[in-house]
Design a protein around this motif. Structure first.
Motif, PDB file in Angstrom:
ATOM      1  N   LEU A 535       0.844  -1.194   0.000  1.00  0.00           N
ATOM      2  CA  LEU A 535       0.000   0.000   0.000  1.00  0.00           C
ATOM      3  C   LEU A 535       0.876   1.240   0.000  1.00  0.00           C
ATOM      4  CD1 LEU A 535      -2.783   1.413   0.313  1.00  0.00           C
ATOM      5  CD2 LEU A 535      -2.473   1.198   2.796  1.00  0.00           C
ATOM      6  N   VAL A 536       0.631   2.140  -0.952  1.00  0.00           N
ATOM      7  CA  VAL A 536       1.399   3.388  -1.054  1.00  0.00           C
ATOM      8  C   VAL A 536       0.699   4.441  -0.215  1.00  0.00           C
ATOM      9  CG1 VAL A 536       2.331   5.136  -2.598  1.00  0.00           C
ATOM     10  CG2 VAL A 536       2.129   2.761  -3.368  1.00  0.00           C
ATOM     11  N   PRO A 544       7.461  12.127  -7.864  1.00  0.00           N
ATOM     12  CA  PRO A 544       6.566  12.076  -9.020  1.00  0.00           C
ATOM     13  C   PRO A 544       6.252  10.661  -9.468  1.00  0.00           C
ATOM     14  CG  PRO A 544       8.802  12.747  -9.658  1.00  0.00           C
ATOM     15  CD  PRO A 544       8.760  12.744  -8.177  1.00  0.00           C
ATOM     16  N   LEU A 545       7.126   9.696  -9.154  1.00  0.00           N
ATOM     17  CA  LEU A 545       6.867   8.327  -9.591  1.00  0.00           C
ATOM     18  C   LEU A 545       5.586   7.779  -8.990  1.00  0.00           C
ATOM     19  CD1 LEU A 545      10.338   6.523  -9.557  1.00  0.00           C
ATOM     20  CD2 LEU A 545       8.818   6.807 -11.499  1.00  0.00           C
ATOM     21  N   LEU A 546       5.331   8.089  -7.729  1.00  0.00           N
ATOM     22  CA  LEU A 546       4.193   7.522  -7.029  1.00  0.00           C
ATOM     23  C   LEU A 546       3.112   8.550  -6.741  1.00  0.00           C
ATOM     24  CD1 LEU A 546       6.301   5.383  -4.557  1.00  0.00           C
ATOM     25  CD2 LEU A 546       4.896   4.498  -6.399  1.00  0.00           C
ATOM     26  N   ALA A 547       3.146   9.664  -7.448  1.00  0.00           N
ATOM     27  CA  ALA A 547       2.197  10.739  -7.177  1.00  0.00           C
ATOM     28  C   ALA A 547       0.761  10.298  -7.386  1.00  0.00           C
ATOM     29  CB  ALA A 547       2.520  11.945  -8.066  1.00  0.00           C
ATOM     30  N   ALA A 548       0.505   9.514  -8.417  1.00  0.00           N
ATOM     31  CA  ALA A 548      -0.864   9.109  -8.727  1.00  0.00           C
ATOM     32  C   ALA A 548      -1.277   7.835  -8.012  1.00  0.00           C
ATOM     33  CB  ALA A 548      -1.002   8.907 -10.243  1.00  0.00           C
ATOM     34  N   ALA A 549      -0.372   7.235  -7.242  1.00  0.00           N
ATOM     35  CA  ALA A 549      -0.664   5.943  -6.630  1.00  0.00           C
ATOM     36  C   ALA A 549      -0.964   6.044  -5.144  1.00  0.00           C
ATOM     37  CB  ALA A 549       0.525   5.000  -6.835  1.00  0.00           C
ATOM     38  N   ALA A 550      -1.015   7.251  -4.580  1.00  0.00           N
ATOM     39  CA  ALA A 550      -1.232   7.406  -3.150  1.00  0.00           C
ATOM     40  C   ALA A 550      -2.565   6.789  -2.740  1.00  0.00           C
ATOM     41  CB  ALA A 550      -1.193   8.879  -2.775  1.00  0.00           C
ATOM     42  N   GLY A 551      -2.534   5.990  -1.665  1.00  0.00           N
ATOM     43  CA  GLY A 551      -3.739   5.350  -1.178  1.00  0.00           C
ATOM     44  C   GLY A 551      -4.112   4.082  -1.913  1.00  0.00           C
ATOM     45  N   LYS A 552      -3.296   3.641  -2.863  1.00  0.00           N
ATOM     46  CA  LYS A 552      -3.603   2.447  -3.649  1.00  0.00           C
ATOM     47  C   LYS A 552      -2.588   1.344  -3.355  1.00  0.00           C
ATOM     48  CE  LYS A 552      -5.422   5.157  -7.535  1.00  0.00           C
ATOM     49  NZ  LYS A 552      -5.279   5.449  -8.984  1.00  0.00           N
ATOM     50  N   LYS A 553      -2.992   0.126  -3.651  1.00  0.00           N
ATOM     51  CA  LYS A 553      -2.088  -1.007  -3.563  1.00  0.00           C
ATOM     52  C   LYS A 553      -1.498  -1.292  -4.933  1.00  0.00           C
ATOM     53  CE  LYS A 553      -3.545  -3.737   0.439  1.00  0.00           C
ATOM     54  NZ  LYS A 553      -4.030  -5.067   0.896  1.00  0.00           N
ATOM     55  N   GLU A 589       7.905   4.910  12.058  1.00  0.00           N
ATOM     56  CA  GLU A 589       7.223   4.884  13.350  1.00  0.00           C
ATOM     57  C   GLU A 589       5.743   4.551  13.185  1.00  0.00           C
ATOM     58  OE1 GLU A 589       9.010   7.712  16.686  1.00  0.00           O
ATOM     59  OE2 GLU A 589       8.227   8.810  14.988  1.00  0.00           O
ATOM     60  N   GLU A 590       5.212   3.801  14.138  1.00  0.00           N
ATOM     61  CA  GLU A 590       3.812   3.382  14.068  1.00  0.00           C
ATOM     62  C   GLU A 590       2.865   4.565  14.064  1.00  0.00           C
ATOM     63  OE1 GLU A 590       0.573   0.685  16.595  1.00  0.00           O
ATOM     64  OE2 GLU A 590       2.676   0.802  17.226  1.00  0.00           O
ATOM     65  N   LYS A 591       3.189   5.623  14.818  1.00  0.00           N
ATOM     66  CA  LYS A 591       2.261   6.743  14.933  1.00  0.00           C
ATOM     67  C   LYS A 591       2.113   7.518  13.620  1.00  0.00           C
ATOM     68  CE  LYS A 591       5.558  10.337  16.292  1.00  0.00           C
ATOM     69  NZ  LYS A 591       5.855  11.410  17.239  1.00  0.00           N
ATOM     70  N   SER A 592       3.071   7.355  12.700  1.00  0.00           N
ATOM     71  CA  SER A 592       3.031   8.134  11.459  1.00  0.00           C
ATOM     72  C   SER A 592       1.814   7.793  10.607  1.00  0.00           C
ATOM     73  CB  SER A 592       4.318   7.906  10.654  1.00  0.00           C
ATOM     74  OG  SER A 592       5.452   8.301  11.392  1.00  0.00           O
ATOM     75  N   PHE A 593       1.499   6.494  10.500  1.00  0.00           N
ATOM     76  CA  PHE A 593       0.364   6.068   9.676  1.00  0.00           C
ATOM     77  C   PHE A 593      -0.579   5.126  10.422  1.00  0.00           C
ATOM     78  CE2 PHE A 593       3.881   6.923   6.715  1.00  0.00           C
ATOM     79  CZ  PHE A 593       3.281   7.886   5.903  1.00  0.00           C
ATOM     80  N   ALA A 613       9.405   7.128  -0.508  1.00  0.00           N
ATOM     81  CA  ALA A 613       8.171   6.378  -0.729  1.00  0.00           C
ATOM     82  C   ALA A 613       7.847   5.610   0.549  1.00  0.00           C
ATOM     83  CB  ALA A 613       8.330   5.409  -1.904  1.00  0.00           C
ATOM     84  N   TYR A 614       6.615   5.768   1.037  1.00  0.00           N
ATOM     85  CA  TYR A 614       6.167   5.089   2.243  1.00  0.00           C
ATOM     86  C   TYR A 614       5.242   3.948   1.836  1.00  0.00           C
ATOM     87  CZ  TYR A 614       8.076   9.165   4.616  1.00  0.00           C
ATOM     88  OH  TYR A 614       8.914  10.140   5.069  1.00  0.00           O
ATOM     89  N   LEU A 615       5.661   2.717   2.137  1.00  0.00           N
ATOM     90  CA  LEU A 615       4.975   1.527   1.649  1.00  0.00           C
ATOM     91  C   LEU A 615       4.596   0.641   2.835  1.00  0.00           C
ATOM     92  CD1 LEU A 615       7.506   0.726  -1.218  1.00  0.00           C
ATOM     93  CD2 LEU A 615       5.434   2.120  -1.365  1.00  0.00           C
ATOM     94  N   GLN A 616       3.336   0.236   2.882  1.00  0.00           N
ATOM     95  CA  GLN A 616       2.845  -0.572   3.988  1.00  0.00           C
ATOM     96  C   GLN A 616       2.772  -2.038   3.602  1.00  0.00           C
ATOM     97  OE1 GLN A 616      -0.517   0.918   6.191  1.00  0.00           O
ATOM     98  NE2 GLN A 616      -1.255  -1.129   6.695  1.00  0.00           N
ATOM     99  N   CYS A 617       3.362  -2.894   4.446  1.00  0.00           N
ATOM    100  CA  CYS A 617       3.311  -4.346   4.268  1.00  0.00           C
ATOM    101  C   CYS A 617       2.150  -4.913   5.090  1.00  0.00           C
ATOM    102  CB  CYS A 617       4.634  -4.977   4.702  1.00  0.00           C
ATOM    103  SG  CYS A 617       6.091  -4.272   3.897  1.00  0.00           S
TER     104      CYS A 617
END
Length: 763
Positions: A535-536, A544-553, A589-593, A613-617
């Motif tokens: 998840l982005v 700019p690479l991930l600008a349109a992908a925010a909130g998407k997997k 950090e957990e509190k960030s997201f 780029a912040y990516l959630q596993c």
């Protein structure tokens, strides 16, 4: 010279754990923590086991046994460091003790929001002073100075404690540092980062000890000092010369001595070290061929070739895992995914068949045992057929080095047993099917084919499929049916699979000219080091690479060239980050997201600016796997960062340390060297040579004794020869090289002893 540490942990089982659920049982799992790393858990904590570095040092071959769980004391769960400057000021009679509290990093997260509200409390000579509270930060900055009148004589100690402020209830202890004022008087001033230590543990009542249950563990710590690579050149050159010289009649080869003196416990490790060393020297094919020749020179039967755990068997098995994992994923990946997704009931053993109702509402009937077995046979035959199709088609995709090794093995066995041409096919399948494909089918998680272990039903299906591919690899399905008669319904499929496997082996070990003609039929898949859906997260400055992908997997794929991403595994790649542009891969950090499974990839964008780029596993294990894979391929980049921000930049400041400079230095150090060990680790010739030296160092007398025993077995009863007896050139040079390496270690400046480490397992 480098200092390396590797820790391997196996949690076997638990017993006598207390019940935590209303059902009268528990759903236990374990969290492994290193160096007092504190982890906030929202589940019920049963207890913990603590293992110190000193304890592991007493068991150089590893510790294995049961350990009782003890209670978790919050005052002992600390982590992090604090930056202090302590000095003694003034002249005799009016001296002051000044302590500047600058900042702290990586403090324990004590609040539910994934952070803490830290403040510092200083105690000296009965007086106490406190700093301000920094809200919601594990990387606080105070920059405050405190002074005390220096007592005469200066016998008191200065205690600097860090606490988490709570509005309701007692404050949480985060750690402390204690200074000897007498030592400060001699030094005048002391400044630096100091590790926070827990408070003194409370005494445990003997009656309470062991009442929380226990865990069976297998733990091994390997500390090693790796010298500069030129120190190992004599050892590497000697081993290479021995491999190139080959086997000579009437002489005991050095590799034979290594095989005969290696114990069953360490033979696997010696094999992997030798394989990696010769891979780095470009001689692994010659090394394996020498092992085949030496093994076949022993008295052996064609039907039991390479079935023992000899150095030849272990080396070939390790070679396949080191060089063939992408090929394994290419062949087995689709069928393993299908079995996991379908979750069909497969059983052929009448003693284990489960009878169930079938049909729609009002028309239920009980399936007969024969119907269940027939249905299971159809499912298993379908899986086996798809797997054999994948194997038969995979010859062009098999790495050339593996095909060359199998070609040598095929030829050696054919020459050794000219009257048993069947044996050369069995020799190849004994490695390819029995030691490579079958174990991966049975336990796909151990071969990175799946992220989790299979459930009971899927595990049984995989076991039967692995057994089927073993019978095909044995090239004699009828022999397997004789041991387990309930496999007879599968016999026609196994016989057909055996014929197809024989054709596949013939094609696999074909001449190099034939191999070149096959290149157009299929290419080896690109080496995928790690892939999966991530998840982005949306944040300012994500690039700019991930600008349109925010909130998407998106589906991310890490190869030896780049980290690319697309909408799905088979979809076109939307973009990619070159490995040379990746500067860091760290946790967030957990509190960030609001999640503890987020990582950040810091990279250079096209314009040269630094982006993140912040990516959630999906879980902590996947997070660690991604971080390890990224660090291994990017750790040697010349532009990697030495510090980073564990938080995010929101509003006008960083959430971790509250800095307002977005491009300022990070508040925590990066951890490029912290990785998980697996088969795809990069080759490190010096490290492999050091491990071989450690193994051989204690075997010098055994090597000499074993040489005389193998050279003159009829005189073995007379005892080993003396140390003055003439030895062959190879063994003499090896002993001299080992002695010189021992002197090099003695001359090397001893590295600074590492800080005491704790391994904690929390259940």
């Amino acid at each position: 010279m480098a200092r390396r540490s590797a820790l391997s942990i196996r949690i076997v089982e638990g017993k006598n754990l207390p019940a935590k659920d209303i059902t009268g049982s528990s759903d236990p799992y374990c969290i492994v923590k290193i160096d007092d790393e504190a982890i906030i858990s929202r589940d019920d904590i049963i207890g913990k086991v603590c293992i110190t570095r000193d304890m592991l040092a007493e068991h150089p071959k590893g510790y294995s046994g049961w350990m009782s769980l003890s209670e978790v004391d919050p005052d002992e769960e600390v982590q992090g460091e604090i930056h202090l400057r302590v000095e003694v000021l003034g002249s005799q009679g009016s001296r002051r003790l000044r302590c500047s509290v600058l900042e702290a990093r990586d403090l324990a997260r004590k609040d539910r929001n994934g952070a803490s509200d830290p403040f510092v409390r200083l105690r000296y000579n009965g007086k106490t002073q406190e700093s301000t509270v920094v809200k919601k930060s594990c990387y606080p900055r105070w920059n405050e100075t405190f002074e005390f009148e220096l007592a005469e004589p200066a016998g008191e100690k200065l205690c600097v404690e860090v606490w988490d402020w709570d509005l309701v209830g007692r404050n949480d202890f985060l750690g402390k540092v204690v200074f000897s004022v007498q030592g400060l008087e001699a030094a005048g001033q002391e400044e630096g980062w100091f590790r926070l230590w827990p408070d003194k543990p409370k005494p445990t009542e003997d009656g309470r000890r062991g009442s929380l249950g226990s865990l069976q563990l297998q733990v091994k710590l390997r500390d090693e000092t790796v010298l500069p690579s030129h120190c190992y050149q004599p050892l590497v050159q000697l081993l290479c010369q021995e491999v190139k010289s080959g086997r000579q009649d009437g002489q005991v080869h050095l590799v034979t001595l290594l095989d005969e003196t290696a114990t069953a416990e360490c033979r696997q490790e010696v094999a992997i070290n030798l394989v990696k060393l010769f891979l780095g020297q470009g001689l692994v094919k010659e090394f394996l061929d020498l092992l085949f020749e030496l093994e076949l020179a022993k008295p052996c039967e064609p039907n039991t070739l390479f079935r023992s755990n000899s150095l030849a068997s272990k080396s070939m098995e390790s070679f396949l895992k080191v060089t063939g994992m992408p090929y394994l994923h290419f062949v087995l990946g689709p069928i393993i995914t299908r079995v996991f997704e379908e979750k069909k009931y497969v059983e052929l053993d009448p003693g284990k068949v489960e009878i169930k109702d079938v049909g729609c509402s009002g028309l239920h009937r009980v399936q007969t045992e024969g119907e269940v077995i027939e249905q299971g046979r159809q499912h298993l035959q379908s899986y086996l057929g798809e797997l054999l199709d994948a194997i038969v088609r995979s010859a062009p995709a098999c790495p050339p080095l593996i095909r060359a090794a199998f070609r040598q093995l095929f030829q050696r066995v054919g020459e050794r047993f000219p009257q048993h041409q069947h044996a050369k096919f069995v020799a190849v399948t004994s490695f390819l099917c029995l030691r490579f494909f079958s174990p991966a089918v049975m336990t796909p998680k151990l071969f990175q084919l799946r992220a989790t272990h299979a459930d009971a039903r899927t595990s049984r299906t995989l076991l039967l499929l692995a057994k089927a591919i073993q019978l095909v690899g044995n090239m004699e399905p009828a022999a397997g049916r004789a041991k387990e008669t309930w496999l007879s319904p599968l016999l026609p499929a196994l016989q057909q699979g055996t014929a197809r496997m024989r054709d596949f082996i013939t094609r696999l070990v074909g001449t190099e000219e034939q191999q070149g003609e096959e290149e157009g039929e299929g290419r080896p898949p690109p080496a995928v080091l790690k892939e999966g859906l991530l998840l982005v997260h949306k944040t300012r400055g994500k690039g700019p690479l991930l600008a349109a992908a925010a909130g998407k997997k998106l589906h991310f794929c890490l190869t030896g060239e780049s980290l690319s991403f697309g909408k799905s595994p088979g979809a076109e790649r939307i973009g990619a980050i070159a490995l040379g542009d990746i500067l860091a891969a760290e946790k967030v950090e957990e509190k960030s997201f609001g999640s503890s499974h987020v990582m950040q990839v810091v990279y250079l964008a096209t314009g040269g600016q630094q982006e993140t780029a912040y990516l959630q596993c999906k879980c902590v294990n996947e997070l660690n796997q991604w971080l390890s894979a990224l660090r291994k391929v990017c750790g040697n980049n010349p532009r990697v960062l030495r510090s980073y921000h564990p938080g995010v930049f929101r509003g006008d400041k960083w959430s971790c340390c509250h800095q307002r400079d977005r491009t300022g230095l990070g508040c925590d150090r990066t951890r490029h060297g912290v990785t998980l060990q697996d088969w795809s680790d990069p080759l490190e010739p010096a490290a492999e040579a050091q491990r071989l030296f450690q193994h051989l160092q204690g075997l010098r007398d055994s090597l000499r004794d074993k040489y005389w025993e193998l050279l003159e077995p009829e005189h073995a009863q007379n005892g080993p020869r003396g140390e003055d007896a003439a030895l062959p050139e190879g063994l003499s040079r090896l002993l001299a090289v080992l002695a010189e390496l021992e002197r090099c270690h003695g001359r090397a400046e001893p590295p600074r002893p590492p800080a005491p480490a704790l391994l904690r397992l929390q259940t």
